[in-house]
Design a protein around this motif. Structure first.
Motif, PDB file in Angstrom:
ATOM      1  N   ARG A  83       0.836  -1.210   0.000  1.00  0.00           N
ATOM      2  CA  ARG A  83       0.000   0.000   0.000  1.00  0.00           C
ATOM      3  C   ARG A  83       0.868   1.256   0.000  1.00  0.00           C
ATOM      4  NH1 ARG A  83      -5.330  -0.102   1.507  1.00  0.00           N
ATOM      5  NH2 ARG A  83      -5.094   1.831   2.685  1.00  0.00           N
ATOM      6  N   HIS A  84       1.937   1.227   0.782  1.00  0.00           N
ATOM      7  CA  HIS A  84       2.857   2.366   0.827  1.00  0.00           C
ATOM      8  C   HIS A  84       3.508   2.586  -0.542  1.00  0.00           C
ATOM      9  CE1 HIS A  84       5.815   5.222   2.280  1.00  0.00           C
ATOM     10  NE2 HIS A  84       6.747   4.479   1.708  1.00  0.00           N
ATOM     11  N   LEU A  85       3.963   1.513  -1.166  1.00  0.00           N
ATOM     12  CA  LEU A  85       4.582   1.627  -2.486  1.00  0.00           C
ATOM     13  C   LEU A  85       3.607   2.226  -3.490  1.00  0.00           C
ATOM     14  CD1 LEU A  85       7.029   1.086  -4.315  1.00  0.00           C
ATOM     15  CD2 LEU A  85       6.044  -1.171  -4.772  1.00  0.00           C
ATOM     16  N   ALA A  86       2.357   1.795  -3.452  1.00  0.00           N
ATOM     17  CA  ALA A  86       1.343   2.339  -4.362  1.00  0.00           C
ATOM     18  C   ALA A  86       1.189   3.846  -4.152  1.00  0.00           C
ATOM     19  CB  ALA A  86       0.016   1.625  -4.162  1.00  0.00           C
ATOM     20  N   ALA A  87       1.140   4.273  -2.902  1.00  0.00           N
ATOM     21  CA  ALA A  87       1.011   5.703  -2.608  1.00  0.00           C
ATOM     22  C   ALA A  87       2.213   6.479  -3.117  1.00  0.00           C
ATOM     23  CB  ALA A  87       0.824   5.925  -1.107  1.00  0.00           C
ATOM     24  N   GLN A 100      -4.807   1.754  -3.547  1.00  0.00           N
ATOM     25  CA  GLN A 100      -4.349   1.038  -2.349  1.00  0.00           C
ATOM     26  C   GLN A 100      -5.282  -0.125  -2.009  1.00  0.00           C
ATOM     27  OE1 GLN A 100      -3.821   4.446   0.344  1.00  0.00           O
ATOM     28  NE2 GLN A 100      -1.672   3.831   0.458  1.00  0.00           N
ATOM     29  N   LEU A 101      -6.570   0.034  -2.223  1.00  0.00           N
ATOM     30  CA  LEU A 101      -7.508  -1.058  -1.965  1.00  0.00           C
ATOM     31  C   LEU A 101      -7.285  -2.207  -2.956  1.00  0.00           C
ATOM     32  CD1 LEU A 101      -9.850  -2.342  -0.482  1.00  0.00           C
ATOM     33  CD2 LEU A 101     -11.417  -0.946  -1.865  1.00  0.00           C
ATOM     34  N   ILE A 102      -7.103  -1.878  -4.231  1.00  0.00           N
ATOM     35  CA  ILE A 102      -6.823  -2.911  -5.236  1.00  0.00           C
ATOM     36  C   ILE A 102      -5.546  -3.664  -4.871  1.00  0.00           C
ATOM     37  CG2 ILE A 102      -6.114  -3.293  -7.640  1.00  0.00           C
ATOM     38  CD1 ILE A 102      -8.052  -0.982  -8.392  1.00  0.00           C
ATOM     39  N   VAL A 103      -4.498  -2.928  -4.551  1.00  0.00           N
ATOM     40  CA  VAL A 103      -3.221  -3.543  -4.174  1.00  0.00           C
ATOM     41  C   VAL A 103      -3.403  -4.416  -2.935  1.00  0.00           C
ATOM     42  CG1 VAL A 103      -0.933  -2.986  -3.228  1.00  0.00           C
ATOM     43  CG2 VAL A 103      -1.741  -1.846  -5.303  1.00  0.00           C
ATOM     44  N   ARG A 152      -0.835   0.450 -14.393  1.00  0.00           N
ATOM     45  CA  ARG A 152      -0.933  -1.003 -14.539  1.00  0.00           C
ATOM     46  C   ARG A 152      -0.428  -1.617 -13.233  1.00  0.00           C
ATOM     47  NH1 ARG A 152       2.031  -5.660 -16.684  1.00  0.00           N
ATOM     48  NH2 ARG A 152       0.662  -6.793 -18.092  1.00  0.00           N
ATOM     49  N   ILE A 153      -1.270  -2.424 -12.596  1.00  0.00           N
ATOM     50  CA  ILE A 153      -0.940  -3.116 -11.352  1.00  0.00           C
ATOM     51  C   ILE A 153      -0.835  -4.595 -11.701  1.00  0.00           C
ATOM     52  CG2 ILE A 153      -1.697  -3.667  -9.004  1.00  0.00           C
ATOM     53  CD1 ILE A 153      -3.540  -1.105  -9.274  1.00  0.00           C
ATOM     54  N   GLU A 154       0.340  -5.170 -11.505  1.00  0.00           N
ATOM     55  CA  GLU A 154       0.544  -6.583 -11.831  1.00  0.00           C
ATOM     56  C   GLU A 154       0.992  -7.330 -10.595  1.00  0.00           C
ATOM     57  OE1 GLU A 154       3.865  -9.089 -14.229  1.00  0.00           O
ATOM     58  OE2 GLU A 154       2.826  -7.547 -15.405  1.00  0.00           O
ATOM     59  N   LEU A 155       0.290  -8.410 -10.302  1.00  0.00           N
ATOM     60  CA  LEU A 155       0.646  -9.282  -9.190  1.00  0.00           C
ATOM     61  C   LEU A 155       0.949 -10.653  -9.776  1.00  0.00           C
ATOM     62  CD1 LEU A 155      -0.221 -11.497  -6.851  1.00  0.00           C
ATOM     63  CD2 LEU A 155       0.653  -9.332  -5.998  1.00  0.00           C
ATOM     64  N   ALA A 203      -4.466  -5.477 -13.260  1.00  0.00           N
ATOM     65  CA  ALA A 203      -5.572  -4.519 -13.181  1.00  0.00           C
ATOM     66  C   ALA A 203      -5.057  -3.187 -13.703  1.00  0.00           C
ATOM     67  CB  ALA A 203      -6.045  -4.366 -11.734  1.00  0.00           C
ATOM     68  N   THR A 204      -5.865  -2.494 -14.476  1.00  0.00           N
ATOM     69  CA  THR A 204      -5.472  -1.175 -14.969  1.00  0.00           C
ATOM     70  C   THR A 204      -6.559  -0.166 -14.626  1.00  0.00           C
ATOM     71  OG1 THR A 204      -6.468  -1.508 -17.154  1.00  0.00           O
ATOM     72  CG2 THR A 204      -4.153  -2.131 -16.899  1.00  0.00           C
ATOM     73  N   LEU A 205      -6.129   1.086 -14.461  1.00  0.00           N
ATOM     74  CA  LEU A 205      -7.081   2.170 -14.296  1.00  0.00           C
ATOM     75  C   LEU A 205      -6.436   3.480 -14.675  1.00  0.00           C
ATOM     76  CD1 LEU A 205      -7.637   3.228 -10.658  1.00  0.00           C
ATOM     77  CD2 LEU A 205      -6.135   1.353 -11.159  1.00  0.00           C
ATOM     78  N   ALA A 206      -7.281   4.408 -15.100  1.00  0.00           N
ATOM     79  CA  ALA A 206      -6.822   5.745 -15.463  1.00  0.00           C
ATOM     80  C   ALA A 206      -6.682   6.572 -14.204  1.00  0.00           C
ATOM     81  CB  ALA A 206      -7.794   6.406 -16.437  1.00  0.00           C
ATOM     82  N   LEU A 207      -5.516   7.167 -14.035  1.00  0.00           N
ATOM     83  CA  LEU A 207      -5.265   7.964 -12.826  1.00  0.00           C
ATOM     84  C   LEU A 207      -5.920   9.336 -12.890  1.00  0.00           C
ATOM     85  CD1 LEU A 207      -1.494   7.139 -12.282  1.00  0.00           C
ATOM     86  CD2 LEU A 207      -3.475   6.187 -11.081  1.00  0.00           C
ATOM     87  N   ASP A 208      -6.221   9.800 -14.084  1.00  0.00           N
ATOM     88  CA  ASP A 208      -6.784  11.130 -14.213  1.00  0.00           C
ATOM     89  C   ASP A 208      -8.308  11.125 -14.352  1.00  0.00           C
ATOM     90  OD1 ASP A 208      -6.887  10.030 -16.733  1.00  0.00           O
ATOM     91  OD2 ASP A 208      -5.985  11.746 -17.757  1.00  0.00           O
ATOM     92  N   ALA A 209      -8.919   9.945 -14.190  1.00  0.00           N
ATOM     93  CA  ALA A 209     -10.382   9.864 -14.265  1.00  0.00           C
ATOM     94  C   ALA A 209     -10.992  10.446 -12.996  1.00  0.00           C
ATOM     95  CB  ALA A 209     -10.818   8.410 -14.437  1.00  0.00           C
TER      96      ALA A 209
END
Length: 150
Positions: A35-39, A62-65, A92-95, A141-147
């Motif tokens: 979560r910290h890394l995502a932030a 952070q919730l997705i991560v 892009r979040i890859e696990l 999982a992907t998402l637009a950060l500017d949405a």
């Protein structure tokens, strides 16, 4: 646990790409570190790339991560890794984990306790893919950060 944030540059005139990875050792602090890394990645996306990342977006990422890392820690017997990468305003979040078991979303059931992680990720991300790999599986999982976020 290993953390390797890195900033790269894309094509001339394009927003720089940011990448960060975290090796997950299954310890009790994995989820908090992810979560910290995502932030950190999102703060850099805002500061370095000028992407208008709002607090709600940070919380969603952070919730997705958290959901992806929790599932890997609970269900994968071996090593796992988290990789985050921005490309312009897209995250892009890859696990990757070591179990070949492919998770599936279940039918909504308000009385079911737990096992809602993939449902949550699917609802929050713009795209979600799960695919087998030679040594387990990859969830992206992907998402637009500017949405705009509610």
């Amino acid at each position: 646990m290993e953390e390797t944030p890195d900033g790269g540059t894309g094509p001339a005139g394009a927003a720089p790409e940011l990448e960060a990875s975290l090796a997950l050792d299954g310890g009790p602090s994995c989820i908090a570190q992810a979560r910290h890394l995502a932030a950190v990645v999102l703060i850099k996306a805002k500061e370095r790339c000028g992407i208008p990342v709002v607090t709600a977006t940070v919380e969603i990422v952070q919730l997705i991560v958290s959901e992806l890392v929790t599932n890997a820690v609970k269900h994968a017997p071996g090593p796992a890794s988290l990789h985050l990468r921005t490309s312009g305003p897209l995250l892009r979040i890859e696990l990757r984990d070591s179990t070949p078991h492919m998770p599936a979303t279940r039918a909504p059931d308000p009385e079911r306790i737990g096992q809602h992680g993939l449902e949550i990720v699917a609802a929050l991300a713009e795209t979600l893919t799960v695919e087998p790999t030679a040594d387990g599986k990859r969830i992206v999982a992907t998402l637009a950060l500017d949405a705009p976020r509610a």
